[in-house]
Design a protein around this motif. Structure first.
Motif, PDB file in Angstrom:
ATOM      1  N   GLU A  75       0.967  -1.127  -0.259  1.00  0.00           N
ATOM      2  CA  GLU A  75      -0.251  -0.454   0.231  1.00  0.00           C
ATOM      3  C   GLU A  75       1.077   1.161  -0.092  1.00  0.00           C
ATOM      4  O   GLU A  75       1.744   2.048   0.891  1.00  0.00           O
ATOM      5  CB  GLU A  75      -1.079  -0.180   1.390  1.00  0.00           C
ATOM      6  CG  GLU A  75      -2.045  -0.786   0.894  1.00  0.00           C
ATOM      7  CD  GLU A  75      -3.690  -0.689   1.871  1.00  0.00           C
ATOM      8  OE1 GLU A  75      -3.826  -1.334   2.645  1.00  0.00           O
ATOM      9  OE2 GLU A  75      -2.543   0.180   3.052  1.00  0.00           O
ATOM     10  N   LEU A  76       0.696   2.620  -0.980  1.00  0.00           N
ATOM     11  CA  LEU A  76       1.634   3.549  -1.214  1.00  0.00           C
ATOM     12  C   LEU A  76       0.606   4.701  -0.346  1.00  0.00           C
ATOM     13  O   LEU A  76      -0.261   4.636  -1.286  1.00  0.00           O
ATOM     14  CB  LEU A  76       1.786   3.731  -2.901  1.00  0.00           C
ATOM     15  CG  LEU A  76       2.979   4.692  -3.252  1.00  0.00           C
ATOM     16  CD1 LEU A  76       3.848   5.221  -2.041  1.00  0.00           C
ATOM     17  CD2 LEU A  76       3.162   4.756  -4.506  1.00  0.00           C
ATOM     18  N   LEU A  77       1.087   5.099   0.048  1.00  0.00           N
ATOM     19  CA  LEU A  77       0.560   6.332   0.760  1.00  0.00           C
ATOM     20  C   LEU A  77       1.989   7.321   0.548  1.00  0.00           C
ATOM     21  O   LEU A  77       2.443   7.727   0.953  1.00  0.00           O
ATOM     22  CB  LEU A  77       0.032   6.346   2.154  1.00  0.00           C
ATOM     23  CG  LEU A  77      -0.750   7.136   2.828  1.00  0.00           C
ATOM     24  CD1 LEU A  77      -1.903   7.829   2.105  1.00  0.00           C
ATOM     25  CD2 LEU A  77      -0.831   7.159   3.669  1.00  0.00           C
ATOM     26  N   PHE A  78       1.144   8.510  -0.171  1.00  0.00           N
ATOM     27  CA  PHE A  78       1.140   9.580  -0.100  1.00  0.00           C
ATOM     28  C   PHE A  78       0.778  10.659   0.611  1.00  0.00           C
ATOM     29  O   PHE A  78       0.027  11.369   1.460  1.00  0.00           O
ATOM     30  CB  PHE A  78       0.993  10.962  -1.123  1.00  0.00           C
ATOM     31  CG  PHE A  78       1.396   9.921  -2.907  1.00  0.00           C
ATOM     32  CD1 PHE A  78       2.910   9.434  -3.319  1.00  0.00           C
ATOM     33  CD2 PHE A  78       0.380   9.104  -3.219  1.00  0.00           C
ATOM     34  CE1 PHE A  78       3.023   8.829  -4.309  1.00  0.00           C
ATOM     35  CE2 PHE A  78       0.917   8.491  -4.806  1.00  0.00           C
ATOM     36  CZ  PHE A  78       2.324   7.917  -5.287  1.00  0.00           C
ATOM     37  N   SER A  79       1.802  10.867   1.920  1.00  0.00           N
ATOM     38  CA  SER A  79       1.518  11.702   2.789  1.00  0.00           C
ATOM     39  C   SER A  79       1.697  12.884   3.364  1.00  0.00           C
ATOM     40  O   SER A  79       1.113  13.285   4.069  1.00  0.00           O
ATOM     41  CB  SER A  79       2.420  10.293   4.325  1.00  0.00           C
ATOM     42  OG  SER A  79       3.734  10.982   4.221  1.00  0.00           O
ATOM     43  N   ASN A  80       3.202  13.171   2.225  1.00  0.00           N
ATOM     44  CA  ASN A  80       2.945  14.878   2.366  1.00  0.00           C
ATOM     45  C   ASN A  80       3.602  15.391   0.741  1.00  0.00           C
ATOM     46  O   ASN A  80       4.657  14.713   0.202  1.00  0.00           O
ATOM     47  CB  ASN A  80       4.063  15.612   3.307  1.00  0.00           C
ATOM     48  CG  ASN A  80       4.274  16.908   3.827  1.00  0.00           C
ATOM     49  OD1 ASN A  80       3.731  17.793   3.064  1.00  0.00           O
ATOM     50  ND2 ASN A  80       4.788  16.693   4.897  1.00  0.00           N
ATOM     51  N   ILE A  81       2.696  16.000   0.267  1.00  0.00           N
ATOM     52  CA  ILE A  81       2.979  16.618  -0.227  1.00  0.00           C
ATOM     53  C   ILE A  81       3.106  17.687  -0.440  1.00  0.00           C
ATOM     54  O   ILE A  81       2.238  19.174  -0.686  1.00  0.00           O
ATOM     55  CB  ILE A  81       1.713  16.143  -1.896  1.00  0.00           C
ATOM     56  CG1 ILE A  81       1.491  14.480  -1.862  1.00  0.00           C
ATOM     57  CG2 ILE A  81       1.940  16.262  -3.313  1.00  0.00           C
ATOM     58  CD1 ILE A  81       1.233  13.998  -2.530  1.00  0.00           C
ATOM     59  N   VAL A  82       3.889  18.494  -1.649  1.00  0.00           N
ATOM     60  CA  VAL A  82       4.285  20.028  -1.832  1.00  0.00           C
ATOM     61  C   VAL A  82       3.995  20.637  -3.513  1.00  0.00           C
ATOM     62  O   VAL A  82       5.326  19.642  -3.494  1.00  0.00           O
ATOM     63  CB  VAL A  82       5.156  20.771  -0.766  1.00  0.00           C
ATOM     64  CG1 VAL A  82       4.910  22.337  -1.228  1.00  0.00           C
ATOM     65  CG2 VAL A  82       5.211  20.564   0.435  1.00  0.00           C
ATOM     66  N   ASN A  83       3.247  20.901  -3.698  1.00  0.00           N
ATOM     67  CA  ASN A  83       3.320  20.870  -5.481  1.00  0.00           C
ATOM     68  C   ASN A  83       3.519  22.886  -5.801  1.00  0.00           C
ATOM     69  O   ASN A  83       3.042  23.454  -5.257  1.00  0.00           O
ATOM     70  CB  ASN A  83       2.105  21.087  -6.337  1.00  0.00           C
ATOM     71  CG  ASN A  83       1.474  18.961  -6.339  1.00  0.00           C
ATOM     72  OD1 ASN A  83       3.109  18.506  -6.901  1.00  0.00           O
ATOM     73  ND2 ASN A  83       0.768  18.764  -6.140  1.00  0.00           N
ATOM     74  N   PRO A  84       4.089  22.798  -6.672  1.00  0.00           N
ATOM     75  CA  PRO A  84       4.672  24.143  -7.287  1.00  0.00           C
ATOM     76  C   PRO A  84       3.465  24.615  -8.691  1.00  0.00           C
ATOM     77  O   PRO A  84       2.658  23.780  -8.247  1.00  0.00           O
ATOM     78  CB  PRO A  84       6.305  24.055  -7.327  1.00  0.00           C
ATOM     79  CG  PRO A  84       5.559  22.698  -8.641  1.00  0.00           C
ATOM     80  CD  PRO A  84       4.948  22.358  -7.350  1.00  0.00           C
ATOM     81  N   THR A  85       3.975  26.055  -8.990  1.00  0.00           N
ATOM     82  CA  THR A  85       3.453  26.520  -9.837  1.00  0.00           C
ATOM     83  C   THR A  85       4.434  26.065 -11.185  1.00  0.00           C
ATOM     84  O   THR A  85       4.811  27.226 -10.520  1.00  0.00           O
ATOM     85  CB  THR A  85       2.400  27.754  -9.780  1.00  0.00           C
ATOM     86  OG1 THR A  85       2.049  27.757  -8.627  1.00  0.00           O
ATOM     87  CG2 THR A  85       2.037  28.754 -11.400  1.00  0.00           C
ATOM     88  N   CYS A  86       4.221  25.298 -12.099  1.00  0.00           N
ATOM     89  CA  CYS A  86       4.935  25.166 -12.843  1.00  0.00           C
ATOM     90  C   CYS A  86       5.155  26.032 -13.502  1.00  0.00           C
ATOM     91  O   CYS A  86       4.385  26.751 -14.880  1.00  0.00           O
ATOM     92  CB  CYS A  86       4.667  24.120 -13.830  1.00  0.00           C
ATOM     93  SG  CYS A  86       5.551  22.668 -12.449  1.00  0.00           S
ATOM     94  N   ASP A  87       6.849  26.475 -14.463  1.00  0.00           N
ATOM     95  CA  ASP A  87       6.550  28.087 -15.250  1.00  0.00           C
ATOM     96  C   ASP A  87       7.120  27.354 -17.381  1.00  0.00           C
ATOM     97  O   ASP A  87       6.513  27.568 -17.753  1.00  0.00           O
ATOM     98  CB  ASP A  87       7.951  28.920 -15.385  1.00  0.00           C
ATOM     99  CG  ASP A  87       8.056  29.982 -16.372  1.00  0.00           C
ATOM    100  OD1 ASP A  87       7.287  30.267 -16.655  1.00  0.00           O
ATOM    101  OD2 ASP A  87       9.315  30.001 -16.961  1.00  0.00           O
ATOM    102  N   SER A  88       7.555  26.120 -16.519  1.00  0.00           N
ATOM    103  CA  SER A  88       7.837  25.377 -18.072  1.00  0.00           C
ATOM    104  C   SER A  88       7.357  23.577 -17.531  1.00  0.00           C
ATOM    105  O   SER A  88       8.268  23.638 -16.813  1.00  0.00           O
ATOM    106  CB  SER A  88       8.479  25.776 -18.677  1.00  0.00           C
ATOM    107  OG  SER A  88       9.992  25.102 -18.419  1.00  0.00           O
ATOM    108  N   GLY A  89       6.476  22.497 -18.396  1.00  0.00           N
ATOM    109  CA  GLY A  89       6.714  21.183 -18.358  1.00  0.00           C
ATOM    110  C   GLY A  89       5.577  20.783 -16.939  1.00  0.00           C
ATOM    111  O   GLY A  89       4.785  22.249 -16.576  1.00  0.00           O
ATOM    112  N   HIS A  90       5.582  20.305 -15.761  1.00  0.00           N
ATOM    113  CA  HIS A  90       4.956  19.541 -14.931  1.00  0.00           C
ATOM    114  C   HIS A  90       5.483  18.638 -14.134  1.00  0.00           C
ATOM    115  O   HIS A  90       6.457  18.037 -15.050  1.00  0.00           O
ATOM    116  CB  HIS A  90       3.556  19.017 -15.790  1.00  0.00           C
ATOM    117  CG  HIS A  90       2.692  19.765 -16.948  1.00  0.00           C
ATOM    118  ND1 HIS A  90       1.709  20.781 -15.462  1.00  0.00           N
ATOM    119  CD2 HIS A  90       2.320  19.825 -17.977  1.00  0.00           C
ATOM    120  CE1 HIS A  90       1.133  21.009 -16.907  1.00  0.00           C
ATOM    121  NE2 HIS A  90       1.614  20.688 -18.430  1.00  0.00           N
ATOM    122  N   THR A  91       4.712  18.981 -13.273  1.00  0.00           N
ATOM    123  CA  THR A  91       5.251  17.731 -12.060  1.00  0.00           C
ATOM    124  C   THR A  91       5.042  16.233 -12.700  1.00  0.00           C
ATOM    125  O   THR A  91       3.604  16.789 -13.128  1.00  0.00           O
ATOM    126  CB  THR A  91       5.246  18.616 -10.614  1.00  0.00           C
ATOM    127  OG1 THR A  91       3.916  18.249 -10.759  1.00  0.00           O
ATOM    128  CG2 THR A  91       6.434  19.871 -10.808  1.00  0.00           C
TER     129      THR A  91
END
Length: 857
Positions: free
Chosen positions: A571-587
């Motif tokens: 079981e894979l759990l993403f416990s802490n995620i911080v996402n940016p605002t991308c200038d080019s491309g995507h995470t």
């Protein structure tokens, strides 16, 4: 006449053009309380003047003074006014009230760059008091009036007394003088040459104490060996007034000082003499003449007060002039040692004092150093004076260059700390390996035993040491340790790698003899870092993006290859995620099975994550960052293993099902084999002769007992049934002659002696009991009855024809064993062994063995 006037007019206009083009115009706006003076240098530009305003109100002169805080047009009637004019920017600072404090504010550094500039501050306090100048660190340094400052910023302090102005001294930045107090009234001037940007020292002006001297200077002498020069007022021309000049020196503990009078010019005293009064601390004081030997190798703070006499003034009469020097050096006996790094390739040492308040003095090859660096492959003499061990920090770095070797040569190389010189008085606090590989190479890192564990807030390292793994460009991969329950089998990093060992609860790393890691080199990978992971069964396993908890490098990627053990699911759990605002491309975060046959899942920074993600088999986890416009990309993941109970039960049921199927198949095969074995041929028949009263199977039955009826006596015999083995040449040889016919047991023939009308009709039985139809236990006739059984009846045999050993010789010569001739029965007896094999039948005895009933198929 007209033709001559026109050329002359054109010539006058052309003569005016150079004059107009030589003009230089600027707009000046003085700050409030500021006066700007444009002054012509002596003997320069006699035909150049400075003009104020324009048009009919314009006034021109050799000097211009502006004080109104409004824009003013200033015009110079020469092309290079900076070579002829200087600019003075003056401010008045009246600090006549107690508690007054003013900070000197300098104009914009870009103003009047084409001119030589002089910034002046006129200072004034109450009569009988001193104005105080506090200089920001690192203070000021006094120089001779003829010298210039390295940064071209020269300060001059002047005091105005009844006897006339006196030059206190000329100063530069970056010195030991922290404060200067001057009696009553004075001026501070800063000179900056043409074309030099202003880099001022924003000193602070305040009202000082009651005057006890003409000038008082506070000096903070630095630690370690140092030397500073000081000069009396009007050093070049001499000072004549009977005044006191005082210097206060602050000396670091464990330091000694010595005072040297470098240059002394005595005045012609009319009254009194020149004296030097010293005060050491609060209790010791003594007086010396300027010609005496001054204090030597003394400790502690001290002050020097120079008192001038009433000197004679004159054109050729010198005044008091003194230049003295104060040297400071350390006291005590240093600890000496020698470090030789010539036998350890790529190893260098760094020693640093981490306590700035301590009085530690370190030297490398007799040179005082704030930080000692011993380069690789060198030998150095070190000195430590008053350096507590707890204040020093020793770090070592070893460069391992693998750019010219093959991957096979470095595979599995252990990383161990080399032995250091035991004479070093400092314990090893930190050790770093720099692994350099060829272009497009990858460094593989493994634990020498067990697995690695990444330290995260939820599960930190508690081992004796920690490993900081980084890319050489500065990006931190993470903090790791060789934990007892580690999950990371291997870390692959693209490019050069830095590995630093830091102690957690161990003070000296030089005592560590075991390897911390093993490394190898492999071809370039597509990601920046790849982890090979075997998750823990006993608890959760945490994954963090590189440089956690800070952001992952832009346009970088990381992958985790996760091997899930059999009979478990992850079981894979993403416990802490911080996402940016991308200038080019995507995470992007992608999860998929390793066999590339299952379904993959992926998310971007603008999508919500599915959590948890269940994986039934080994899988990979990939994370890649974009070029962020704002924010950062950081993810903390957790993997938990769970036992696959349903799968295990399914396997058990499947095995049981297979076994049950095999048993059923075996039973069917056995039944088929037995059925085939017991199945008679189509023309086989038999008779059932029960013991006692004969009864037919099923609903049929004999009305009489065997003793009362002659059901076993045949009026005629069907030749094919009785003698079929003689007609068929392929009949098996094991069929006994006379006793068995075509595999079926039959009674022997004997002549009929009874009435024929008493024989029951066989046709009725034939119709009721057919060979092809059976239901339950219904009786089936053994022989097909015939209505044409009209063979002549032979005579009764002489012996019991029911015996299996009986055989009539008259039947032997006949191919069908029929009676072709008359005569007596000539029986043939079987041998004794064969007779024993044949059943003995006696129709009149109850002990006659029952023949086995064989079902006709």
């Amino acid at each position: 006449m007209g033709s001559c006037v026109f050329p002359v007019f054109i010539g006058l206009i052309l003569l005016q053009i150079p004059k107009i083009s030589e003009c230089h115009k600027i707009e000046v706006t003085p700050d409030s309380g500021t006066i700007i003076n444009f002054s012509k240098k002596t003997g320069q530009g006699l035909d150049c003047s400075v003009c104020k305003d324009e048009g009919p109100f314009q006034t021109c002169n050799s000097n211009l003074r502006l004080f109104e805080a409004r824009p003013t047009i200033v015009t110079f009637n020469c092309s290079q006014p900076g070579d002829i004019f200087t600019v003075e920017i003056n401010q008045e600072m009246d600090c006549a009230t107690p508690g007054c404090s003013i900070i000197a504010v300098h104009p914009d550094s870009t103003r009047f760059l084409e001119f030589s500039r002089t910034f002046t501050w006129d200072l004034k306090v109450l009569s009988g008091r001193m104005f105080q100048l506090d200089f920001p660190s690192p203070g000021m340094r006094q120089i001779k009036p003829s010298e210039s400052c390295p940064d071209k910023h020269t300060y001059t302090i002047i005091t105005y007394q009844r006897a006339g102005p006196a030059n206190i001294g000329t100063f530069c930045g970056n010195g030991t003088i922290s404060r200067i107090q001057v009696l009553y009234k004075g001026r501070v001037a800063l000179e900056v040459p043409k074309g030099t940007d202003l880099n001022p020292s924003n000193f602070k002006v305040s009202m000082g104490p009651a005057a006890t001297a003409l000038v008082e200077v506070d000096v903070k002498l630095p630690g370690g060996p140092s030397s500073a020069d000081f000069f009396t007022p009007n050093y070049a021309t001499g000072y004549y007034n009977e005044e006191k000049i005082k210097w206060n020196f602050a000396v670091k503990p464990m330091h000694n000082f010595t005072v040297y009078f470098q240059h002394y010019t005595p005045p012609e005293c009319q009254k009194n003499i020149v004296m030097c009064d010293y005060a050491l601390g609060d209790k010791t004081s003594f007086t010396k003449a300027p010609t005496d030997i001054q204090p030597t190798n003394k400790q502690g703070d001290f002050s020097l007060t120079l008192t001038n006499c009433d000197a004679k003034k004159g054109a050729n009469v010198p005044g008091l002039s003194l230049n003295f020097n104060v040297e400071v050096f350390r006291s005590g006996i240093p600890y000496l040692c020698t470090v030789d790094l010539r036998n350890e390739e790529g190893l260098s040492l760094q020693i640093e004092n981490k306590n700035p308040e301590s009085y530690c003095e370190m030297s490398l090859n007799s040179l005082i150093q704030e930080k000692i660096v011993v380069p690789a492959g060198t030998k150095a003499d070190l000195s430590f004076l008053d350096c507590p061990v707890q204040d020093l920090q020793l770090t070592a770095t070893k460069v391992i260059d693998c750019s010219s070797v093959s991957a096979r040569d470095v595979s599995g190389t252990p990383l161990t700390i080399p032995a250091l010189d035991p004479s070093l008085p400092v314990p090893l606090h930190q050790f770093t390996w720099l692994l350099r590989v060829w272009d497009q190479g990858t460094v593989d890192l493994m634990s020498p035993k067990g697995n690695l564990h990444q330290s995260v807030p939820d599960k930190q390292c508690n081992e004796r040491v920690s490993l900081v793994i980084s890319e050489t460009e500065g990006s931190n991969i993470g903090l790791f340790c060789s934990a007892a329950e580690g999950a990371i089998q291997k870390i692959q990093i693209k490019g050069n790698v830095s590995i630093t060992v830091m102690p957690n609860n161990k003070k000296d790393l030089s005592q560590e003899k075991q390897p911390f890691l093993k490394f190898g080199i492999s071809p370039e990978i597509t990601e920046n870092v790849i982890y090979t992971v075997s998750p823990l069964i006993s608890g959760p396993t945490y994954f963090a993006t590189p440089n956690w908890p800070d952001d992952m490098n832009p346009s970088s990627s990381a992958s985790w290859i996760v091997y899930v053990p059999q009979e478990y699911k992850a079981e894979l759990l993403f416990s802490n995620i911080v996402n940016p605002t991308c200038d080019s491309g995507h995470t992007e975060v992608t999860v998929g099975p390793l066999d590339s046959q299952g379904q993959t899942q992926s998310w971007r920074e603008d999508q919500s994550f599915t959590s948890p993600v269940v994986q039934q088999q080994s899988f990979y986890l990939n994370m890649s960052n974009c070029e962020p416009k704002s924010g950062r990309f950081a993810v903390l993941s957790k993997i938990s293993l769970q036992k696959e109970t349903k799968k295990f039960l399914g396997i058990i049921l499947a095995v049981v099902g297979v076994l049950l199927l095999l048993v059923i198949i075996a039973i069917i095969v056995v039944c088929v084999i037995r059925k085939r074995k017991n199945k008679p041929k189509a023309n086989r028949s038999s008779i059932y002769i029960p013991r006692g009263k004969p009864v037919l199977p099923g609903n049929a039955g004999f009305p009489k007992s065997r003793a009362d009826n002659e059901s076993h006596v045949y009026a005629s015999i069907d030749d094919p049934t009785m003698y079929g083995h003689l007609l068929d040449k392929n009949q098996p040889a094991e069929v006994d002659s006379g006793a068995w016919s075509n595999g079926h047991q039959v009674d022997a023939y004997r002549p009929f002696t009874g009435p024929t009308d008493s024989i029951p009709a066989a046709t009725d039985l034939s119709a009721e009991y057919s060979l092809d139809t059976r239901e339950g236990d219904a009786f089936q006739p053994f022989l097909n009855p015939t209505t044409t059984f009209n063979l002549p009846r032979p005579r009764s045999p002489l012996i019991s024809q029911g015996s299996l050993g009986f055989e009539d010789r008259r039947m032997i010569a006949n191919a069908l064993n029929t009676f072709k001739s008359g005569g007596d029965i000539n029986p043939i007896r079987l041998s004794a062994d064969e007779s024993r094999l044949q059943p003995q039948m006696d129709s009149d005895s109850d002990s006659y063995p029952e023949p086995e009933y064989e079902e006709a198929m």
